[in-house]
Design a protein around this motif. Structure first.
Motif, PDB file in Angstrom:
ATOM      1  N   LEU A   1     -15.646  -7.872 -69.017  1.00 31.83           N
ATOM      2  CA  LEU A   1     -15.297  -9.163 -69.620  1.00 31.83           C
ATOM      3  C   LEU A   1     -15.647 -10.309 -68.685  1.00 31.83           C
ATOM      4  CD1 LEU A   1     -13.937 -10.816 -71.870  1.00 31.83           C
ATOM      5  CD2 LEU A   1     -11.742 -10.423 -70.715  1.00 31.83           C
ATOM      6  N   ILE A   2     -15.351 -10.165 -67.405  1.00 31.87           N
ATOM      7  CA  ILE A   2     -15.673 -11.206 -66.430  1.00 31.87           C
ATOM      8  C   ILE A   2     -17.182 -11.441 -66.379  1.00 31.87           C
ATOM      9  CG2 ILE A   2     -15.609 -11.826 -63.981  1.00 31.87           C
ATOM     10  CD1 ILE A   2     -12.938 -12.082 -65.391  1.00 31.87           C
ATOM     11  N   LEU A   3     -17.969 -10.371 -66.396  1.00 31.79           N
ATOM     12  CA  LEU A   3     -19.427 -10.512 -66.358  1.00 31.79           C
ATOM     13  C   LEU A   3     -19.947 -11.227 -67.601  1.00 31.79           C
ATOM     14  CD1 LEU A   3     -20.608  -7.081 -64.909  1.00 31.79           C
ATOM     15  CD2 LEU A   3     -20.649  -9.297 -63.776  1.00 31.79           C
ATOM     16  N   VAL A   4     -19.407 -10.880 -68.755  1.00 34.77           N
ATOM     17  CA  VAL A   4     -19.864 -11.522 -69.996  1.00 34.77           C
ATOM     18  C   VAL A   4     -19.522 -13.003 -69.992  1.00 34.77           C
ATOM     19  CG1 VAL A   4     -19.550 -11.558 -72.494  1.00 34.77           C
ATOM     20  CG2 VAL A   4     -19.783  -9.386 -71.317  1.00 34.77           C
ATOM     21  N   ILE A   5     -18.358 -13.356 -69.452  1.00 34.99           N
ATOM     22  CA  ILE A   5     -17.970 -14.777 -69.400  1.00 34.99           C
ATOM     23  C   ILE A   5     -18.963 -15.577 -68.561  1.00 34.99           C
ATOM     24  CG2 ILE A   5     -16.206 -16.364 -68.530  1.00 34.99           C
ATOM     25  CD1 ILE A   5     -14.101 -14.363 -69.399  1.00 34.99           C
ATOM     26  N   THR A   6     -19.439 -14.988 -67.470  1.00 39.59           N
ATOM     27  CA  THR A   6     -20.376 -15.723 -66.603  1.00 39.59           C
ATOM     28  C   THR A   6     -21.715 -15.994 -67.282  1.00 39.59           C
ATOM     29  OG1 THR A   6     -21.206 -13.656 -65.627  1.00 39.59           O
ATOM     30  CG2 THR A   6     -19.332 -14.720 -64.552  1.00 39.59           C
ATOM     31  N   MET A   7     -22.007 -15.279 -68.379  1.00 38.19           N
ATOM     32  CA  MET A   7     -23.247 -15.565 -69.110  1.00 38.19           C
ATOM     33  C   MET A   7     -23.171 -16.901 -69.830  1.00 38.19           C
ATOM     34  SD  MET A   7     -24.230 -11.867 -70.781  1.00 38.19           S
ATOM     35  CE  MET A   7     -25.698 -12.582 -71.548  1.00 38.19           C
ATOM     36  N   PHE A   8     -21.967 -17.347 -70.155  1.00 37.74           N
ATOM     37  CA  PHE A   8     -21.797 -18.572 -70.941  1.00 37.74           C
ATOM     38  C   PHE A   8     -21.151 -19.698 -70.153  1.00 37.74           C
ATOM     39  CE2 PHE A   8     -21.352 -14.815 -73.642  1.00 37.74           C
ATOM     40  CZ  PHE A   8     -22.411 -15.006 -74.514  1.00 37.74           C
TER      41      PHE A   8
ATOM     42  N   VAL B   1     -28.646 -11.182 -59.362  1.00 35.15           N
ATOM     43  CA  VAL B   1     -28.032 -10.380 -60.418  1.00 35.15           C
ATOM     44  C   VAL B   1     -28.158 -11.116 -61.742  1.00 35.15           C
ATOM     45  CG1 VAL B   1     -25.910  -9.318 -61.248  1.00 35.15           C
ATOM     46  CG2 VAL B   1     -26.410  -9.341 -58.810  1.00 35.15           C
ATOM     47  N   SER B   2     -28.616 -10.393 -62.747  1.00 34.32           N
ATOM     48  CA  SER B   2     -28.680 -10.907 -64.116  1.00 34.32           C
ATOM     49  C   SER B   2     -27.715 -10.091 -64.967  1.00 34.32           C
ATOM     50  CB  SER B   2     -30.105 -10.808 -64.675  1.00 34.32           C
ATOM     51  OG  SER B   2     -30.129 -11.096 -66.052  1.00 34.32           O
ATOM     52  N   VAL B   3     -26.738 -10.762 -65.559  1.00 32.75           N
ATOM     53  CA  VAL B   3     -25.746 -10.063 -66.368  1.00 32.75           C
ATOM     54  C   VAL B   3     -26.406  -9.419 -67.588  1.00 32.75           C
ATOM     55  CG1 VAL B   3     -23.618 -10.333 -67.691  1.00 32.75           C
ATOM     56  CG2 VAL B   3     -23.933 -11.602 -65.564  1.00 32.75           C
ATOM     57  N   PHE B   4     -27.392 -10.089 -68.160  1.00 29.91           N
ATOM     58  CA  PHE B   4     -28.094  -9.515 -69.312  1.00 29.91           C
ATOM     59  C   PHE B   4     -28.737  -8.180 -68.948  1.00 29.91           C
ATOM     60  CE2 PHE B   4     -32.104  -8.954 -71.607  1.00 29.91           C
ATOM     61  CZ  PHE B   4     -31.639  -8.888 -72.917  1.00 29.91           C
TER      62      PHE B   4
END
Length: 320
Positions: free
Chosen positions: A137-144, A174-177
């Motif tokens: 969840l933390i990683l996905v938040i950093t995408m936006f 690091v790329s979250v995607f």
């Protein structure tokens, strides 16, 4: 009473008429000759629009000053071929130095990014790992949501990264995607293989190296290509974290300075990086030679990874 049987009719050799299936969409019907011709013309036009600029750039880079002056810019018809631009460019000065810098940044940065991404993706793909849902969840938040440009610059500066090569690698390491793509692929790894490895006494490191990675070569090749192209095209971070001294510029920023801003290149008159005996080389041919130099590595590597591209992206992103 005798009966006469009708004479057999000769079989027709002509093409059978196509019949539209009432329950099948139009786009699933067999292609017509007109449609095939239109597709071929469209693809040919697209290929021509892609190859024509590349052809002009390559031809201009190996043209003589007289041919460039006669054409008034980019050369379309070959007339006078010379490799003086490449000789001048690679004989010394900022271009050759920037090429070495770019190769080093690409190799080291890609290795670091792939190591971090693979370890993170594998940990998040194991459902029994501690806190994997929260970390995901933390990683996905950093995408936006991110801190913005100024906070990132302040962090890099406070960590003494300003003016160092690490500033071109670590902020974009690091790329979250890419991590999500790898995680999705690792999640689909056959559970039987992992269970068999555990029964043989393999730990998590052995499972990752001997089971997961060998079965995910396609997605690994694709993500490696993504990271390598990103580091090879490093440009914006140079403007933020590198001083104005050209000794630390990568190739893309040298291309920006020499082609877009019109800074004198090696071999030009009154150039700060003049090379003796090459002042007659056309400036435009040098600029186009730098452009070609930035394209060559990607053109060489991409064909070898193309077969993995569609498979790696589709398999890693789509389940079912």
């Amino acid at each position: 009473m005798t009966t006469t049987t009708p004479a057999p009719t000769a079989p027709t050799t002509g093409p059978r008429p196509r019949r539209h299936h009432p329950q099948r969409p139009v786009w699933e019907e067999p292609p017509t000759p007109a449609g095939q011709t239109a597709k071929g013309l469209t693809l040919g036009l697209v290929v021509l629009l892609i190859l024509l600029p590349v052809y002009c750039v390559v031809l201009t880079s190996i043209s003589t000053p007289g041919a460039i002056n006669r054409a008034g810019g980019l050369v379309l018809v070959p007339h006078g071929i010379t490799l003086d631009a490449y000789t001048t460019m690679l004989s010394g000065g900022p271009v050759r130095r920037s090429l070495i810098v770019t190769c080093a940044i690409t190799a080291i940065g890609t290795a670091i990014s792939m190591t971090v991404s693979i370890l993170c993706a594998y940990g998040l793909s194991r459902h029994r790992s501690l806190g994997h849902r929260f970390l995901l969840l933390i990683l996905v938040i950093t995408m936006f949501v991110n801190g913005g440009l100024i906070p990132t610059f302040l962090v890099v500066s406070e960590l003494h990264g300003y003016g160092t090569y690490w500033a071109l690698i670590l902020p974009s390491a690091v790329s979250v995607f890419n991590i999500l793509v790898l995680r999705s692929f690792y999640s689909t790894t056959a559970a039987e293989l992992i269970d068999a490895a555990r029964m043989d006494g393999a730990g998590e490191w052995r499972i990752l190296l001997s089971v997961v990675l060998p079965t995910s070569r396609a997605v690994t090749a694709v993500i490696t290509l993504f990271y390598a192209v990103g580091y090879w095209n490093t440009f914006f971070n140079v403007m933020l974290y590198m001083p104005t001294e050209s000794q630390k510029w990568p190739l893309q920023y040298v291309l920006y300075e020499y082609v877009n801003l019109g800074v004198n290149m090696p071999g030009q008159v009154n150039s700060g990086y003049g090379v003796a005996g090459h002042s007659q080389t056309a400036p435009l041919s040098l600029q186009m030679a730098v452009v070609v130099l930035t394209l060559i590595p990607i053109l060489i590597v991409f064909p070898f990874l193309q077969k993995h591209f569609a498979k790696g992206m589709l398999t890693g992103a789509i389940k079912g």
